[in-house]
Motif scaffolding. Structure first.
Motif, short mmCIF file in Angstrom:
data_model
loop_
_atom_site.label_atom_id
_atom_site.label_comp_id
_atom_site.label_asym_id
_atom_site.label_seq_id
_atom_site.Cartn_x
_atom_site.Cartn_y
_atom_site.Cartn_z
N GLY A 40 -54.84 27.85 -79.33
CA GLY A 40 -53.66 26.99 -79.29
C GLY A 40 -53.85 25.79 -78.38
N GLY A 41 -54.63 25.96 -77.31
CA GLY A 41 -54.88 24.84 -76.41
C GLY A 41 -55.67 23.73 -77.08
N VAL A 42 -56.69 24.11 -77.85
CA VAL A 42 -57.50 23.12 -78.55
C VAL A 42 -56.66 22.39 -79.59
N THR A 43 -55.94 23.15 -80.40
CA THR A 43 -55.13 22.53 -81.46
C THR A 43 -54.01 21.67 -80.88
N PHE A 44 -53.49 22.05 -79.70
CA PHE A 44 -52.44 21.24 -79.07
C PHE A 44 -52.99 19.89 -78.63
N ILE A 45 -54.18 19.88 -78.04
CA ILE A 45 -54.80 18.61 -77.61
C ILE A 45 -55.06 17.73 -78.82
N ILE A 46 -55.56 18.33 -79.91
CA ILE A 46 -55.79 17.56 -81.13
C ILE A 46 -54.48 16.97 -81.65
N ALA A 47 -53.42 17.78 -81.62
CA ALA A 47 -52.12 17.32 -82.13
C ALA A 47 -51.58 16.16 -81.30
N VAL A 48 -51.71 16.24 -79.98
CA VAL A 48 -51.24 15.15 -79.11
C VAL A 48 -52.01 13.87 -79.42
N GLY A 49 -53.32 14.00 -79.60
CA GLY A 49 -54.14 12.83 -79.93
C GLY A 49 -53.74 12.20 -81.24
N THR A 50 -53.44 13.03 -82.24
CA THR A 50 -53.04 12.49 -83.54
C THR A 50 -51.69 11.78 -83.46
N ILE A 51 -50.78 12.32 -82.67
CA ILE A 51 -49.47 11.68 -82.51
C ILE A 51 -49.62 10.31 -81.84
N VAL A 52 -50.42 10.25 -80.78
CA VAL A 52 -50.61 9.00 -80.05
C VAL A 52 -51.25 7.94 -80.95
#
Length: 405
Positions: A40-52
Motif C-alpha cells: 500500500g505504501g508503494v501504490t500510495f506514492i505512485i497515486a500521489v505522483g499521478t495526481i500531482v
C-alpha cells in the motif's frame, strides 16, 4: 493513421506496468523483508505522483505539446521500472515510485486529451481496450519470470526495456504529432478559443493568463465541472473496488474456493476489456452521453444482481458490471471538449485524472475498513451506490448546454 497506431502502442504501454506490483508482491515483499501490507505504501506514492502530474498536465502540454509530454513521461516510467528491477530494499522501491507516478499521470492526461481532440469516440473506446490488453499481459510476464528462476526483477526489467523502445518511437514520431495538430487544430489557444474560455468561465473571472493557461480554480468554476469530477471519482472508485475486492467477496461471502473466486473476479476485468472493444463499433452512432448513461445503468444492474442470493449465478452480475462500466471512462474523456470547449479540455481532463486517481486511492481501502466492521456482503451495495452517484452527476451535467459543438 500512423500516429494513431503509435498511440495504440502507447495505450498498451500505459497498461503494462499497472499490474506488476500486485502480481509480483507475494514474492517481492519476502525478498525485501517487509510485511505484505507495505504494498500500500508503494501504490500510495505512485497515486500521489499521478495526481500531482495530472494537475500539472495542462501547463506542461500547452508549453511542450502532447507528443513531447508523452515521450518524456514514458521515458520516466521506463526509468522507474528499471529502477524497480535493481531495488534490494523497500526504500528503493519508494524512491523509484516517484518518477513512476509523475510519468504515469502526465502521459495519461496528455494522451487522453489529444485523442479526445483529434480522433473519434470509437478510437477512444478501442484505445482504452488496448490499455486492458497491456494490464492483462504484465501478470503473465511476471508469472513467466517467477516460474523461470523466481526473479521478479526480470519482469520489471523486461517491461522497462519495452518502455524504453516505445519512448524512442515516440520521440521519432514528434513531427507526426505536429502534423495532425496542424490538420485538426485544437491544442493551442487561438483568439476564438480564448473568447470561448471566457464564456465558459462565466462571471467567475478570466479563463486564463495571456498564454492561455486555464488555472485549476478557473476550471472548477466552469458550470458542470464539479459534477463531472464527482462522476469520474465515483466511476473509478467503482472500477477499482470491484477489481480489488471481487475475488475476496466470492470467497468470504459466497463460500467459493479461492481458484473459482479468482476466475469470477477476473470476469470484471474481462468484461471491461471486451466491453470497450465492442463499444468502439457503435460509439460514434450512439454518442458519448448514451454510452455513459447506459454504462452506469448496466453497472448498477450488475451490482444489484450480485447482491441477490443467487449462488454461483451471481458471477453473471459481476461480468455484467464490467461490461457496463466499460464505455464510461473513454466516453467521459471523449466528451470533455464538447462539454467544456476545446481550449479548456486539457485542464479539465487533467483534473479528471486527478479525481480518478483520488477515487482509486481512497475508496477501495475505505471499503476494506467498512467491510471489516460490517462484512464483505456490503460489496455489491457499495458498488451500486457508486454507480448511482455517477449516473446522477452525469445526468446533472447533461442538463447544462454544451460549450462547443
Amino acid at each position: 493513421m500512423l500516429l494513431l497506431a503509435i498511440i495504440y502502442l502507447a495505450f498498451i504501454s500505459l497498461g503494462l506496468p499497472d499490474s506488476l506490483v500486485g502480481a509480483g508482491w507475494p514474492v517481492m515483499h519476502e525478498d525485501l523483508g517487509v510485511p505484505v501490507s507495505f504494498a500500500g505504501g508503494v501504490t500510495f506514492i505512485i497515486a500521489v505522483g499521478t495526481i500531482v502530474s495530472s494537475l500539472a498536465s495542462e501547463r506542461l502540454t500547452r508549453r511542450f505539446g502532447a507528443g513531447v509530454v508523452t515521450a518524456v513521461s514514458v521515458a520516466m516510467t521506463a526509468a522507474a521500472l528499471l529502477g524497480f528491477s535493481t531495488a534490494t530494499q523497500f526504500w528503493m522501491l519508494c524512491l523509484w515510485a516517484v518518477p513512476y507516478g509523475l510519468g504515469a499521470g502526465a502521459v495519461d492526461a496528455a494522451l487522453n486529451n489529444y485523442v479526445a481532440l483529434h480522433y473519434s469516440a470509437r478510437h477512444m473506446n478501442w484505445l482504452h481496450s488496448f490499455w486492458g490488453v497491456g494490464a492483462s499481459i504484465s501478470p503473465f510476464v511476471m508469472s513467466l519470470a517467477l516460474s523461470a528462476d523466481g526473479d521478479w526483477s526480470a519482469a520489471y526489467r523486461g517491461i522497462g526495456l519495452l518502455q524504453i523502445g516505445l519512448a524512442a518511437v515516440l520521440l521519432a514520431s514528434l513531427p507526426l504529432w505536429r502534423r495532425v495538430a496542424a490538420i485538426h487544430p485544437g491544442e493551442s489557444t487561438t483568439e476564438d478559443e480564448g473568447a470561448e474560455m471566457n464564456e465558459a468561465a462565466g462571471a467567475g473571472g478570466a479563463a486564463g493568463d495571456a498564454a492561455g493557461h486555464v488555472s485549476i480554480r478557473t476550471a472548477l468554476r466552469i458550470p458542470g465541472v464539479p459534477s463531472v469530477l464527482l462522476a469520474f471519482f465515483a466511476y473509478c472508485a467503482f472500477e477499482q473496488t470491484a477489481m480489488l475486492w471481487g475475488a475476496t467477496f466470492f470467497v468470504a461471502d459466497r463460500g467459493f474456493d479461492a481458484s473459482t473466486a479468482a476466475s469470477f473476479g477476473a470476469l470484471f476485468i474481462l468484461g471491461l476489456t471486451a466491453g470497450r472493444f465492442l463499444s468502439g463499433f457503435f460509439a460514434d452512432r450512439v454518442g458519448d452521453r448514451m454510452l455513459i448513461r447506459g454504462g452506469f445503468l448496466l453497472g448498477a444492474i450488475g451490482a444489484a444482481i450480485v447482491a441477490l442470493p443467487l449462488g454461483q449465478v451471481s458471477f453473471v452480475g459481476f461480468a455484467l458490471a464490467g461490461i457496463g462500466a466499460a464505455p464510461v471512462y473513454p466516453a467521459v474523456i471523449h466528451s470533455t471538449p464538447a462539454n467544456f470547449g476545446r481550449a479548456n479540455s486539457q485542464a479539465i481532463i487533467g483534473i479528471q485524472m486527478a479525481a480518478a486517481y483520488t477515487g482509486t486511492t481512497i475508496m477501495p481501502p475505505l471499503f476494506g475498513i467498512i467491510s471489516g466492521r460490517v462484512g464483505l456482503w456490503l460489496l455489491p451495495f457499495y458498488l451500486l451506490a457508486l454507480a448511482l452517484l455517477g449516473l446522477a452527476m452525469t445526468e446533472r451535467l447533461n442538463r447544462l448546454p454544451r460549450r462547443s459543438a
